[in-house]
Design a protein around this motif. Structure first.
Motif, PDB file in Angstrom:
ATOM      1  N   PRO A 232       0.909  -1.318  -0.114  1.00 12.16           N
ATOM      2  CA  PRO A 232       0.152  -0.872  -0.515  1.00 12.16           C
ATOM      3  C   PRO A 232       0.885   1.140   0.194  1.00 12.16           C
ATOM      4  N   TYR A 233       0.151   2.481  -0.958  1.00 12.71           N
ATOM      5  CA  TYR A 233       1.064   3.903  -0.914  1.00 12.71           C
ATOM      6  C   TYR A 233       1.413   4.781   0.557  1.00 12.71           C
ATOM      7  N   TYR A 234      -0.041   4.697   1.245  1.00  9.57           N
ATOM      8  CA  TYR A 234      -0.157   5.105   2.159  1.00  9.57           C
ATOM      9  C   TYR A 234      -0.366   4.231   3.477  1.00  9.57           C
ATOM     10  N   LEU A 235       0.568   4.354   4.278  1.00 13.58           N
ATOM     11  CA  LEU A 235       0.790   3.467   5.832  1.00 13.58           C
ATOM     12  C   LEU A 235      -0.081   4.706   7.557  1.00 13.58           C
ATOM     13  N   PRO A 236      -0.232   3.778   7.992  1.00  8.16           N
ATOM     14  CA  PRO A 236      -0.551   4.395   9.385  1.00  8.16           C
ATOM     15  C   PRO A 236       0.341   5.205   9.367  1.00  8.16           C
ATOM     16  N   ASN A 237       0.769   7.039  10.098  1.00 11.78           N
ATOM     17  CA  ASN A 237       1.529   7.371  10.432  1.00 11.78           C
ATOM     18  C   ASN A 237       1.706   6.900  11.650  1.00 11.78           C
ATOM     19  N   ASP A 238       2.966   6.275  11.978  1.00  4.31           N
ATOM     20  CA  ASP A 238       3.716   6.104  12.935  1.00  4.31           C
ATOM     21  C   ASP A 238       4.073   6.666  14.453  1.00  4.31           C
ATOM     22  N   ASN A 239       3.764   8.214  14.046  1.00  6.99           N
ATOM     23  CA  ASN A 239       4.520   9.193  14.684  1.00  6.99           C
ATOM     24  C   ASN A 239       3.873   9.938  14.983  1.00  6.99           C
ATOM     25  N   GLU A 240       3.781   9.701  16.713  1.00  9.17           N
ATOM     26  CA  GLU A 240       1.996  10.399  17.175  1.00  9.17           C
ATOM     27  C   GLU A 240       2.112  11.909  16.972  1.00  9.17           C
ATOM     28  N   TRP A 241       3.471  12.742  17.359  1.00  8.87           N
ATOM     29  CA  TRP A 241       3.967  13.848  17.592  1.00  8.87           C
ATOM     30  C   TRP A 241       2.845  14.455  15.808  1.00  8.87           C
ATOM     31  N   MET A 242       3.817  13.769  14.759  1.00 11.15           N
ATOM     32  CA  MET A 242       3.040  14.007  13.568  1.00 11.15           C
ATOM     33  C   MET A 242       1.249  14.582  13.211  1.00 11.15           C
ATOM     34  N   VAL A 243       1.022  13.133  14.171  1.00 12.50           N
ATOM     35  CA  VAL A 243      -0.471  12.743  13.985  1.00 12.50           C
ATOM     36  C   VAL A 243      -1.617  13.997  14.976  1.00 12.50           C
ATOM     37  N   LYS A 244      -0.631  14.638  16.774  1.00 14.80           N
ATOM     38  CA  LYS A 244      -1.540  15.007  17.199  1.00 14.80           C
ATOM     39  C   LYS A 244      -1.287  16.870  16.434  1.00 14.80           C
ATOM     40  N   ASN A 245      -0.023  17.419  15.859  1.00 13.14           N
ATOM     41  CA  ASN A 245       0.362  18.739  15.938  1.00 13.14           C
ATOM     42  C   ASN A 245       0.540  18.830  14.486  1.00 13.14           C
ATOM     43  N   ARG A 246       0.677  17.776  13.695  1.00 16.53           N
ATOM     44  CA  ARG A 246       0.474  18.231  12.364  1.00 16.53           C
ATOM     45  C   ARG A 246      -0.459  17.831  11.515  1.00 16.53           C
ATOM     46  N   GLY A 247      -1.332  16.910  12.399  1.00 15.12           N
ATOM     47  CA  GLY A 247      -2.406  16.278  11.562  1.00 15.12           C
ATOM     48  C   GLY A 247      -1.951  15.496  10.201  1.00 15.12           C
ATOM     49  N   ILE A 248      -0.574  15.186  10.218  1.00 13.78           N
ATOM     50  CA  ILE A 248      -0.702  13.735   9.041  1.00 13.78           C
ATOM     51  C   ILE A 248      -0.668  12.896   9.111  1.00 13.78           C
ATOM     52  N   CYS A 249      -2.027  12.080   9.235  1.00 15.50           N
ATOM     53  CA  CYS A 249      -2.425  10.781  10.146  1.00 15.50           C
ATOM     54  C   CYS A 249      -2.177   9.733   9.073  1.00 15.50           C
ATOM     55  N   TYR A 250      -1.621  10.097   8.106  1.00 12.37           N
ATOM     56  CA  TYR A 250      -0.728   9.180   7.442  1.00 12.37           C
ATOM     57  C   TYR A 250       0.949   9.183   6.503  1.00 12.37           C
ATOM     58  N   LYS A 251       1.786   8.272   6.471  1.00 12.38           N
ATOM     59  CA  LYS A 251       2.800   8.403   5.429  1.00 12.38           C
ATOM     60  C   LYS A 251       2.351   7.451   4.572  1.00 12.38           C
ATOM     61  N   THR A 252       3.686   7.920   3.590  1.00 20.19           N
ATOM     62  CA  THR A 252       3.898   7.095   2.260  1.00 20.19           C
ATOM     63  C   THR A 252       4.711   6.003   2.664  1.00 20.19           C
ATOM     64  N   ASN A 253       4.673   4.656   1.388  1.00 18.37           N
ATOM     65  CA  ASN A 253       5.279   3.882   1.556  1.00 18.37           C
ATOM     66  C   ASN A 253       7.054   3.524   1.282  1.00 18.37           C
ATOM     67  N   PRO A 254       7.734   3.620   1.978  1.00 17.95           N
ATOM     68  CA  PRO A 254       9.590   3.828   0.872  1.00 17.95           C
ATOM     69  C   PRO A 254       9.593   2.541   0.171  1.00 17.95           C
ATOM     70  N   GLU A 255       9.107   1.657  -0.122  1.00 17.89           N
ATOM     71  CA  GLU A 255       8.749   0.059  -0.574  1.00 17.89           C
ATOM     72  C   GLU A 255       8.437   0.568  -1.680  1.00 17.89           C
ATOM     73  N   VAL A 256       6.822   1.393  -2.339  1.00 21.51           N
ATOM     74  CA  VAL A 256       6.498   1.008  -3.438  1.00 21.51           C
ATOM     75  C   VAL A 256       7.426   2.203  -4.190  1.00 21.51           C
ATOM     76  N   ILE A 257       7.694   1.490  -4.655  1.00 23.62           N
ATOM     77  CA  ILE A 257       8.607   2.145  -6.601  1.00 23.62           C
ATOM     78  C   ILE A 257       7.844   3.648  -7.193  1.00 23.62           C
ATOM     79  N   THR A 258       9.176   4.427  -7.010  1.00 21.62           N
ATOM     80  CA  THR A 258       8.734   6.180  -7.139  1.00 21.62           C
ATOM     81  C   THR A 258       8.519   6.454  -8.544  1.00 21.62           C
TER      82      THR A 258
END
Length: 327
Positions: A232-258
């Motif tokens: 999957p291209y989008y993964l749940p963001n495991d950085n709680e600070w980014m989720v709470k303070n920036r509202g970035i709930c997902y991150k991109t999957n580095p294993e997906v070819i660009t």
């Protein structure tokens, strides 16, 4: 024949495709419900409350609480119906199909069936799921209505849909990491909305364009956001600070070819569905002249390309932002 094999086709009982049956898909997360196999101590996802065969109690798995509720339900029903209908209902197997349907309605659950004549162990299979939010059910109904409109390329369309629903996060993926529908099922919500808006525009502006072209391009214009099967291209963001303070709930999957979003969309679609040049252009340049790279088609867009661009923008910025209420 070995007890581990289906007596009809010889396939292992753990096979999802035994006897050419189609797997039931969880309406919440898109996981395939495992019908076959003697290991009934597990279920495919957290939303399944019970699964098994009907017409035969050969295979069944059930949540203990649901089992107790079902027994209570049957006890209440026993005074109103022939007791012989209920005598096999203690384990949610071998009972009348209408009984499970009534139970699901009373408890606010979802019951799905696959009734296939000639099943080697009975008449079919069922799965009982937890209830689903009304808005989500409405979205899935709209999605299924679009799928039903495909006719000329139905076989290839269905194969692609099966891939998306069974092997990707198509049914639950967000549409972005942060802003645009960065929520579960955000991508499906946007894709269904664009396809529906595109059909409305087509009706008044370009009725000679087929509905099928509008549905395929509208529904799959952003399918590249899924990444790849198993990645999957989008993964749940495991950085709680980014989720709470920036509202970035997902991150991109580095294993997906660009690669570019529309390039991946065309890559995925073209493996299954034959596209016309106009459809390919529409998917490739649906963002219009907001993207510098799209200047190559400026003033030379096909009608479908213009329609899908307008439909995409209108859906995202008018419908999804609720601005249509002021019109």
């Amino acid at each position: 024949m070995s007890e581990d094999k289906c007596p009809v086709c010889g396939i292992d009982k753990i096979s999802l495709w035994c006897c050419d049956c189609s797997p039931i898909i969880c309406p919440h997360c898109g996981q395939v419900v495992r019908w076959f196999g003697e290991d009934a101590d597990s279920n495919p996802c957290e939303h399944v409350l019970a699964w098994g065969t009907f017409g035969n109690s050969f295979i069944v798995w059930e949540n203990k609480n649901v089992k107790l509720k079902f027994r209570e339900f049957c006890f209440k029903k026993s005074s109103a119906v022939d007791e012989s209908i209920l005598k096999y209902s203690n384990d949610l197997a071998n009972c009348a199909d209408w009984l499970l349907d009534d139970f699901a309605k009373e408890e606010g659950l979802i019951c799905l069936w696959d009734e296939i004549e000639g099943f080697w162990y009975g008449n079919g299979a069922y799965a009982l799921f937890t209830g689903i939010d009304g808005k989500i059910m409405e979205l899935l109904d709209r999605y299924n209505a679009l799928k039903m409109k495909i006719s000329e390329r139905k076989k290839s369309f269905d194969r692609f849909i099966t891939l998306l629903e069974d092997e990707t996060t198509w049914l639950i993926s967000p549409a972005s990491t942060r802003f645009h529908l960065a929520q579960e099922r955000g991508l499906l919500k946007h894709s269904v909305g664009v396809a529906e808006t595109l059909l409305r525009f087509r009706e008044f502006l370009a009725p000679k364009i087929s509905e099928e072209s509008c549905i395929i391009t509208g529904l799959f214009h952003d399918v590249g956001k899924l990444g790849a099967p198993g990645k999957p291209y989008y993964l749940p963001n495991d950085n709680e600070w980014m989720v709470k303070n920036r509202g970035i709930c997902y991150k991109t999957n580095p294993e997906v070819i660009t690669m570019g979003l529309t390039v991946r969309s065309l890559y995925l679609i073209s493996q299954y569905i034959s596209l016309s040049e106009a459809e390919a252009q529409a998917i490739a340049y649906h963002d219009g002249q907001y993207i510098d790279e799209n200047e190559i088609v400026a003033h030379r867009e096909e009608p479908l390309t213009l329609l899908i661009h307008w439909a995409d923008y209108w859906t995202a910025h008018i419908y999804e932002e609720g601005r249509d209420k002021t019109l």
